[in-house]
Design a protein around this motif. Structure first.
Motif, mmCIF file in Angstrom:
data_model
loop_
_atom_site.group_PDB
_atom_site.id
_atom_site.type_symbol
_atom_site.label_atom_id
_atom_site.label_comp_id
_atom_site.label_asym_id
_atom_site.label_seq_id
_atom_site.Cartn_x
_atom_site.Cartn_y
_atom_site.Cartn_z
ATOM 1 N N SER A 111 -6.160 -3.209 2.336
ATOM 2 C CA SER A 111 -5.148 -3.708 3.261
ATOM 3 C C SER A 111 -5.346 -5.192 3.502
ATOM 4 C CB SER A 111 -5.231 -2.953 4.589
ATOM 5 O OG SER A 111 -4.908 -1.589 4.424
ATOM 6 N N SER A 112 -4.254 -5.879 3.841
ATOM 7 C CA SER A 112 -4.324 -7.306 4.148
ATOM 8 C C SER A 112 -3.886 -7.623 5.579
ATOM 9 C CB SER A 112 -3.458 -8.107 3.164
ATOM 10 O OG SER A 112 -2.120 -7.637 3.163
ATOM 11 N N GLN A 113 -3.265 -6.659 6.246
ATOM 12 C CA GLN A 113 -2.845 -6.827 7.630
ATOM 13 C C GLN A 113 -3.024 -5.508 8.373
ATOM 14 O OE1 GLN A 113 1.276 -8.012 6.706
ATOM 15 N NE2 GLN A 113 0.881 -9.972 7.699
ATOM 16 N N ALA A 114 -3.180 -5.588 9.681
ATOM 17 C CA ALA A 114 -3.044 -4.415 10.526
ATOM 18 C C ALA A 114 -1.578 -4.328 10.920
ATOM 19 C CB ALA A 114 -3.933 -4.524 11.769
ATOM 20 N N GLY A 161 0.191 -3.767 5.096
ATOM 21 C CA GLY A 161 0.550 -5.169 5.215
ATOM 22 C C GLY A 161 1.191 -5.728 3.961
ATOM 23 N N GLU A 162 1.832 -6.872 4.109
ATOM 24 C CA GLU A 162 2.424 -7.640 3.011
ATOM 25 C C GLU A 162 1.480 -8.795 2.689
ATOM 26 O OE1 GLU A 162 4.030 -9.817 0.284
ATOM 27 O OE2 GLU A 162 4.945 -7.867 0.737
ATOM 28 N N LEU A 167 -1.083 -15.020 3.290
ATOM 29 C CA LEU A 167 -1.493 -15.574 1.998
ATOM 30 C C LEU A 167 -2.808 -16.335 2.070
ATOM 31 C CD1 LEU A 167 -0.825 -15.968 -0.982
ATOM 32 C CD2 LEU A 167 0.364 -18.065 -0.347
ATOM 33 N N GLU A 168 -3.014 -17.139 3.104
ATOM 34 C CA GLU A 168 -4.237 -17.941 3.158
ATOM 35 C C GLU A 168 -5.478 -17.064 3.076
ATOM 36 O OE1 GLU A 168 -4.464 -21.089 2.887
ATOM 37 O OE2 GLU A 168 -2.340 -21.576 3.120
ATOM 38 N N GLY A 196 8.370 -9.595 -2.386
ATOM 39 C CA GLY A 196 9.182 -10.690 -2.900
ATOM 40 C C GLY A 196 9.340 -11.849 -1.947
ATOM 41 N N VAL A 197 8.265 -12.267 -1.294
ATOM 42 C CA VAL A 197 8.295 -13.447 -0.427
ATOM 43 C C VAL A 197 8.090 -14.646 -1.347
ATOM 44 C CG1 VAL A 197 7.276 -14.576 1.586
ATOM 45 C CG2 VAL A 197 7.357 -12.076 1.463
ATOM 46 N N ILE A 198 9.177 -15.263 -1.768
ATOM 47 C CA ILE A 198 9.168 -16.146 -2.931
ATOM 48 C C ILE A 198 8.198 -17.325 -2.824
ATOM 49 C CG2 ILE A 198 10.575 -17.696 -4.345
ATOM 50 C CD1 ILE A 198 12.923 -15.767 -3.893
#
Length: 345
Positions: A111-114, A161-162, A167-168, A196-198
């Protein structure tokens, strides 16, 4: 001191560890020693870093540092060997990681987010909303803290998460996973997903060599918008147009994830739409059977329908595979366990 109040060394780069070493009055080479303990020797405690002097270890503790490790607080085991691990987060929430054994391959879905702010209609995590971003240390912690850590062959950022919305920290985690001073993995063992968050997707492709998986799920604008609100800001045709600027012909792989919903996106018209949308892209499609979530009208397509769709896409010239359904008895593909845990709390 509670771990939430301490400063994690895990998640730091050698340069950042150099600043820590200087603040603690240590020699510059101590930064590399600490990195070695964190990422290669996988030390869970500063006290284990025995090539640092006892005084140095005490000084790091006095300055409020901790190695940074959270062990899983719960595990669910599927009859097929898949395991879903529950982790508490520094923000007081819960996340899930899924371990998927498959012969010689052992994949961890991290996972990358809660929670998640993207609101995809088929996703249990999306119902939580965004609770907080995970730090790079918390992302890497999932890899280091599962009991199967040493056996892992692949990592996929396809959990809660997305990744492009954090991203950082995802980039920092990938750097730790792939750098010689970190875990030293080849980027070809790592896949990062996105809806798809470009702008963030393009930056990931420029700054790393990991594989990319794009959640597609419907080739038609209005229908995809009903499933995925991100379509309003980043239409799938703009996503695929941006991807045409990158080279996927060598070691980097581009795949499109396509959950097959019965009577929703599984018709000949959808096959034709996919072929038109992806024409000329060096890519593959992964068909995925839907794991039903509570109170959702969406249903998975039949195995026969998925086999037909697989054959039709391959016949049209798009390499297509059907992902084996794993861990369905423990709801491995959604955020139900973390939701239940937070509600209990």
């Amino acid at each position: 001191m509670d771990i939430d109040a301490k400063k994690w060394l895990s998640g730091m780069s050698p340069a950042e560890l150099g600043t820590v070493a200087a603040d603690a009055g240590l020699r510059p080479f101590a930064a590399r020693q600490i990195a070695d303990w964190l990422y290669k020797k996988r030390a869970a405690d500063i006290a284990a870093m025995t090539n640092l002097s006892l005084a140095a270890r005490r000084r790091l503790d006095e300055l409020g540092y901790t190695a940074g490790r959270i062990e899983p607080c719960e595990v669910q085991v599927s009859k097929d060997g898949t395991k879903k691990y529950l982790f508490a987060t520094l923000g007081g929430r819960y996340i899930e990681s899924v371990y998927i054994p498959d012969g010689e391959r052992a994949t961890l879905c991290v996972s990358s987010q809660a929670g998640c702010r993207m609101g995809c209609r088929f996703c249990m995590t999306g119902r939580q909303g965004l609770q907080h971003h995970l730090t790079a240390g918390e992302i890497v912690n999932q890899v280091l803290a599962v009991p199967e850590s040493e056996r892992l062959t692949n990592i996929v950022f396809m959990g809660m998460g997305e990744p492009m919305d954090n991203l950082e920290n995802v980039l920092r985690a990938v750097d730790i996973l792939t750098s010689d001073w970190g875990l030293g993995w080849s980027p070809t063992r790592i896949t990062v997903s996105t809806i798809g968050v470009i702008p963030a997707m393009e930056r990931l492709l420029r700054e790393t060599k990991v594989h990319l998986a794009v959640s597609l799920h419907d080739p038609f604008d209005e229908e995809r918008r009903e499933l995925m609100p991100v379509q309003n800001k980043y239409p799938i045709r703009e996503v695929t147009a941006a991807l045409r600027n990158f080279d996927f012909s060598h070691q980097r792989r581009l795949s499109f994830e396509y959950i097959v919903f019965g009577g929703v996106n599984d018709s000949p018209r959808h096959v034709e739409g996919l072929v038109r949308l992806l024409k000329g892209l060096d890519c593959r499609i992964n068909l995925i059977r839907f794991h039903a979530i509570p109170d959702s009208p969406l249903k998975g397509a039949s195995p026969e329908r998925i086999r037909w769709m697989n054959g039709a896409l391959n016949a049209a010239g798009i390499t297509t595979t059907t992902r084996s359904s794993r861990g369905e008895d423990i709801l491995a593909a959604c955020g139900l366990l973390s939701t239940q845990s937070h509600n209990r709390r």
